[in-house]
Design an enzyme around this catalytic site. Structure first.
Site, PDB file in Angstrom:
ATOM      1  N   ASN A   1     -11.476  26.972 -49.483  1.00  0.00           N
ATOM      2  CA  ASN A   1     -11.712  25.525 -49.369  1.00  0.00           C
ATOM      3  C   ASN A   1     -11.017  24.811 -50.553  1.00  0.00           C
ATOM      4  O   ASN A   1     -10.501  25.481 -51.454  1.00  0.00           O
ATOM      5  CB  ASN A   1     -13.226  25.271 -49.347  1.00  0.00           C
ATOM      6  CG  ASN A   1     -13.829  25.488 -50.720  1.00  0.00           C
ATOM      7  OD1 ASN A   1     -13.450  26.437 -51.420  1.00  0.00           O
ATOM      8  ND2 ASN A   1     -14.732  24.645 -51.121  1.00  0.00           N
TER       9      ASN A   1
ATOM     10  N   CYS B   1     -11.760  23.308 -53.410  1.00  0.00           N
ATOM     11  CA  CYS B   1     -12.013  23.562 -54.848  1.00  0.00           C
ATOM     12  C   CYS B   1     -12.041  25.044 -55.183  1.00  0.00           C
ATOM     13  O   CYS B   1     -12.297  25.431 -56.339  1.00  0.00           O
ATOM     14  CB  CYS B   1     -13.294  22.854 -55.249  1.00  0.00           C
ATOM     15  SG  CYS B   1     -13.241  21.093 -54.869  1.00  0.00           S
TER      16      CYS B   1
ATOM     17  N   GLU C   1     -13.987  27.600 -54.400  1.00  0.00           N
ATOM     18  CA  GLU C   1     -15.183  28.433 -54.541  1.00  0.00           C
ATOM     19  C   GLU C   1     -15.548  29.194 -53.278  1.00  0.00           C
ATOM     20  O   GLU C   1     -16.382  30.098 -53.321  1.00  0.00           O
ATOM     21  CB  GLU C   1     -16.375  27.585 -55.013  1.00  0.00           C
ATOM     22  CG  GLU C   1     -16.976  26.621 -53.987  1.00  0.00           C
ATOM     23  CD  GLU C   1     -16.276  25.268 -53.937  1.00  0.00           C
ATOM     24  OE1 GLU C   1     -15.138  25.185 -54.430  1.00  0.00           O
ATOM     25  OE2 GLU C   1     -16.864  24.312 -53.402  1.00  0.00           O
TER      26      GLU C   1
HETATM   27  N1  UDP Z   1     -15.280  18.180 -51.044  1.00  0.00           N
HETATM   28  C1  UDP Z   1     -14.454  17.340 -50.351  1.00  0.00           C
HETATM   29  N2  UDP Z   1     -14.140  16.101 -50.874  1.00  0.00           N
HETATM   30  C2  UDP Z   1     -14.626  15.685 -52.076  1.00  0.00           C
HETATM   31  C3  UDP Z   1     -15.474  16.545 -52.795  1.00  0.00           C
HETATM   32  C4  UDP Z   1     -15.788  17.774 -52.252  1.00  0.00           C
HETATM   33  O1  UDP Z   1     -13.997  17.697 -49.267  1.00  0.00           O
HETATM   34  O2  UDP Z   1     -14.315  14.548 -52.502  1.00  0.00           O
HETATM   35  C5  UDP Z   1     -15.637  19.518 -50.484  1.00  0.00           C
HETATM   36  C6  UDP Z   1     -14.732  20.608 -50.980  1.00  0.00           C
HETATM   37  O3  UDP Z   1     -14.633  21.634 -49.989  1.00  0.00           O
HETATM   38  C7  UDP Z   1     -15.472  21.120 -52.187  1.00  0.00           C
HETATM   39  C8  UDP Z   1     -16.884  21.072 -51.680  1.00  0.00           C
HETATM   40  O4  UDP Z   1     -16.931  19.877 -50.909  1.00  0.00           O
HETATM   41  O5  UDP Z   1     -15.037  22.383 -52.556  1.00  0.00           O
HETATM   42  C9  UDP Z   1     -17.962  21.047 -52.712  1.00  0.00           C
HETATM   43  O6  UDP Z   1     -17.676  20.069 -53.698  1.00  0.00           O
HETATM   44  P1  UDP Z   1     -18.811  19.458 -54.614  1.00  0.00           P
HETATM   45  O7  UDP Z   1     -19.772  20.540 -54.967  1.00  0.00           O
HETATM   46  O8  UDP Z   1     -18.189  18.716 -55.725  1.00  0.00           O
HETATM   47  O9  UDP Z   1     -19.519  18.443 -53.597  1.00  0.00           O
HETATM   48  P2  UDP Z   1     -20.893  17.627 -53.667  1.00  0.00           P
HETATM   49  O10 UDP Z   1     -21.835  18.300 -52.719  1.00  0.00           O
HETATM   50  O11 UDP Z   1     -21.391  17.576 -55.087  1.00  0.00           O
HETATM   51  O12 UDP Z   1     -20.520  16.267 -53.167  1.00  0.00           O
END
Ligand code: UDP
Length: 642
Positions: free
Chosen positions: A313, A315, A317
């Site tokens: 994905n 980022c 992870e």
């Molecule tokens: N992600 C995305 N756009 C964003 C931020 C996150 O598509 O602007 C997706 C991406 O796959 C990332 C995952 O959500 O690896 C998790 O990101 P994060 O934990 O920062 O998301 P949160 O749940 O805190 O919004």
């Protein structure tokens, strides 16, 4: 009882003003006239818990039991001990009857839960992570553009393996023309992403992966060379996949050559060292590309023989096979750390992990997938990604420096506890609900352990428990192919008022500017609460101003060396110590983790090269570096450096 007491206390702590600013801008549901339907964190906790708990209708007709489960989910979210990824917060209950979501839980009848389950629609997409396949044909490529647009529209991030595409200049059958190559197609995906606002709430995010031996790998490595953070492939993170890092490192050390191949044909040769140097130069300049070691992931992925992983994905992870998806959730360990010892066996932590695992497993059932193929893959293997956030703050509370042996011991033990309890929970869920459909085709029946573990003596007890679990009767049962991922938690850690994921704090105090929907810059002042707590009456307005000015305690007079050592921030941690922290954590994760190796502005390209070499030799599944100040659009900078 202990869990109950803990939750009662935490439920009474309201989200901060900053958290409410973000909630109001992005998370509270609105009606079609853009009027707010929600205005309290409690509303979201209730909506999300109810929506997800309604998946329980698949397994029971006892409404009392579903209400109890809803209540536990509600309390975990309300207390912010556990938060699912943003799409679950955005899209649960969206466009559904408000009447059902505003009922008291005691008034919920079985038909209400059934109604929610039966009436879910495309707006109720709950996962953050996707990988879709690329096909080496015009139709295949533009199909992928369309599919990814649908995913991003509802708030998911997508990764692709561009190595499948034939190199630039290759012939195109039927037209007599020449292929414009993978990089040119990446631009098409970038433009597509730039026109999509994800779920109306955030920026689209994508990951492009290319194998290290693709004939266009050098173009790929240079693809973001002129990136200023704003214009060049700005909707992409890019990573070079080195499937076998040990072999590659040997080639680098021997100054050997490798072949660039496609379709079984050799196009060119390149020295491994030269490739790694070029990667280092570009990463030094703009942070891209990162490295992925997906062969290492496949070794620990229980279904790699049937559906090998070739991308992650955005980022990094969550490595996934083509059409894979994963929904994430994170436990804030900083909220738990003062009540019990998470590094040892503990019944309360076990219980929390069980409910979070069940929650994420329910999400797989209630989720509405953007494509039939993704639904099939997600249900066949049932990927979930339970992780932690708040590590840095937890270390502050425990007075363990992030860059110390004791700090790393803490990280490894907490991750081992998470991995052990979530795998035990996944096996317990399988006894009740059945194994993931591909279980018999997976490596689990052969007593396989999905992560490498650390050899250190202090991990002996956890290692023994883990080995016993994967060897014992329990391994006849597994509900999920993978259970643990550590997400960046870029937004949800702000909602939880905790430090993000496993990252050290970037600064102890700062003012962050959020751009709201109207384009206004909203200041979000922040000061680390553990520090405030510790300094207590010693905190003065002058001192607070100085911490905001400098971002860290390092250059502040009158602060003890001990305090400076504990309250360490990202830029004062050496790159090697960042890597060692990542290694301690990665050793107990079946998926991967989001981590940036932050480096000071004055590091050399050789320093980057050395860090990449180090990463090749450990348990890491990839590495991302960032040199301070290398992009103009950096989110956080300390005032001192401006
Ligand atoms: N992600 C995305 N756009 C964003 C931020 C996150 O598509 O602007 C997706 C991406 O796959 C990332 C995952 O959500 O690896 C998790 O990101 P994060 O934990 O920062 O998301 P949160 O749940 O805190 O919004």
């Amino acid at each position: 009882k202990e869990l109950n007491d803990l939750l009662i206390r935490l439920e009474n702590v309201k989200p901060s003003q900053n958290a409410y600013t973000i909630l109001k801008d992005r998370y509270f549901l609105k009606d079609e006239n853009r009027e707010y339907l929600e205005n309290d964190w409690d509303d979201i906790a209730k909506r999300v818990a109810r929506h997800v708990a309604s998946a329980e209708v698949l397994y029971t007709d006892d409404v009392e039991k579903i209400r109890e489960i809803e209540n536990i989910y509600y309390r975990l979210v309300l207390s912010r001990v556990f938060l699912p990824n943003s799409p679950t917060l955005f899209n649960s209950g969206k466009t559904m009857s408000r009447k059902i979501f505003t009922k008291e839980v005691k008034d919920m009848i079985y038909e209400d839960y059934k109604y929610i389950y039966d009436n879910k629609g495309k707006h109720n997409m709950l996962s953050a992570c996707f990988v879709i396949p690329m096909e080496d044909s015009m139709e295949g490529i533009f199909n992928a553009v369309k599919n990814s647009a649908m995913i991003m529209k509802y708030g998911g991030g997508v990764g692709y393996d561009f190595s499948v595409l034939r190199p630039q200049g290759s012939s195109i059958a039927g037209t007599g023309g020449k292929s414009s190559g993978p990089i040119s197609f990446m631009n098409v995906f970038n433009v597509s992403a730039s026109t999509i606002e994800q779920g109306g709430a955030r920026r689209a995010a994508q990951m492009a992966v290319m194998r290290y031996d693709h004939p266009n790998v050098l173009n790929f490595i240079h693809a973001k060379k002129n990136n200023d953070g704003k214009s060049v492939l700005n909707y992409f993170n890019i990573s070079v996949n080195i499937d076998n890092p040990e072999e590659f490192l040997e080639l680098v050390n021997e100054d050997g050559e490798l072949s660039l191949i496609h379709g079984g044909k050799e196009f060119d040769k390149i020295k491994a060292k030269e490739m790694l140097k070029t990667i280092s130069e570009n990463a030094w300049k703009s942070g891209d590309p990162g490295l992925l070691f997906l062969g290492r992931h496949n070794k620990y992925y229980a279904m790699s023989e049937k559906t090998p992983v070739r991308a992650t994905n955005p980022c990094g992870e969550e490595p996934l096979p083509p059409y894979g998806s994963c929904n994430l959730g994170s436990i804030d360990i900083a909220k738990l750390i003062n009540d019990f010892d998470i590094t040892r066996e503990n019944e309360v932590f076990k219980e929390i992990v069980y409910w979070c695992t069940r929650f994420l497993d329910d999400v797989i059932d209630i989720n509405v997938y953007p494509l039939k193929e993704i639904e099939e893959m997600s249900r066949a293997q049932r990927f979930i990604g339970l992780g932690i956030m708040g590590l840095a703050d937890a270390l502050y509370y425990k007075e363990l420096p992030y860059d110390s042996n004791e700090g790393r011991e803490f990280m490894a033990k907490v991750t081992a506890a998470l991995a052990y309890y979530s795998h035990v929970s996944s096996s317990d869920l399988a006894k009740e609900r059945g194994n993931f459909p591909e279980f018999e085709n997976s490596k689990y029946p052969k007593a396989f352990i999905p992560f490498p573990m650390l050899k250190e003596d202090y991990m002996k007890q956890w290692n023994e428990k883990i080995i016993e679990h994967f060897n014992s009767e329990a391994i006849k049962y597994k509900r999920n192919v993978q259970t643990n991922t550590i997400a960046p938690t870029g937004s949800i850690s702000n909602l939880a008022d905790t430090s993000s994921g496993i990252e050290p704090n970037f600064m102890l105090a700062y003012i962050r500017y959020m751009t709201d929907k109207e384009g206004n810059k909203v200041p979000l002042p922040y000061i680390n609460k553990v520090l405030l707590n510790k300094l207590n009456s010693h905190m003065t307005d002058d001192l607070e101003a100085e911490i905001i000015e400098k971002g860290s305690l390092k250059n502040i007079n009158g602060i003890s060396e001990e305090l400076k050592r504990i309250f360490i921030t990202s830029m004062d941690i050496s790159p090697l110590d960042h890597v060692l922290a990542q290694n301690a954590i990665q050793s107990y994760l079946d998926a991967s983790c989001s981590k940036t190796i932050n480096m000071p502005n004055d590091v050399s390209v050789d320093d980057v090269y050395d860090i990449y070499k180090k990463a090749l030799s450990l348990n890491l599944k990839g590495i991302t570096i960032y040199r301070d100040g290398s992009l103009q659009t950096q989110v956080l900078t300390s005032n001192e450096k401006k």
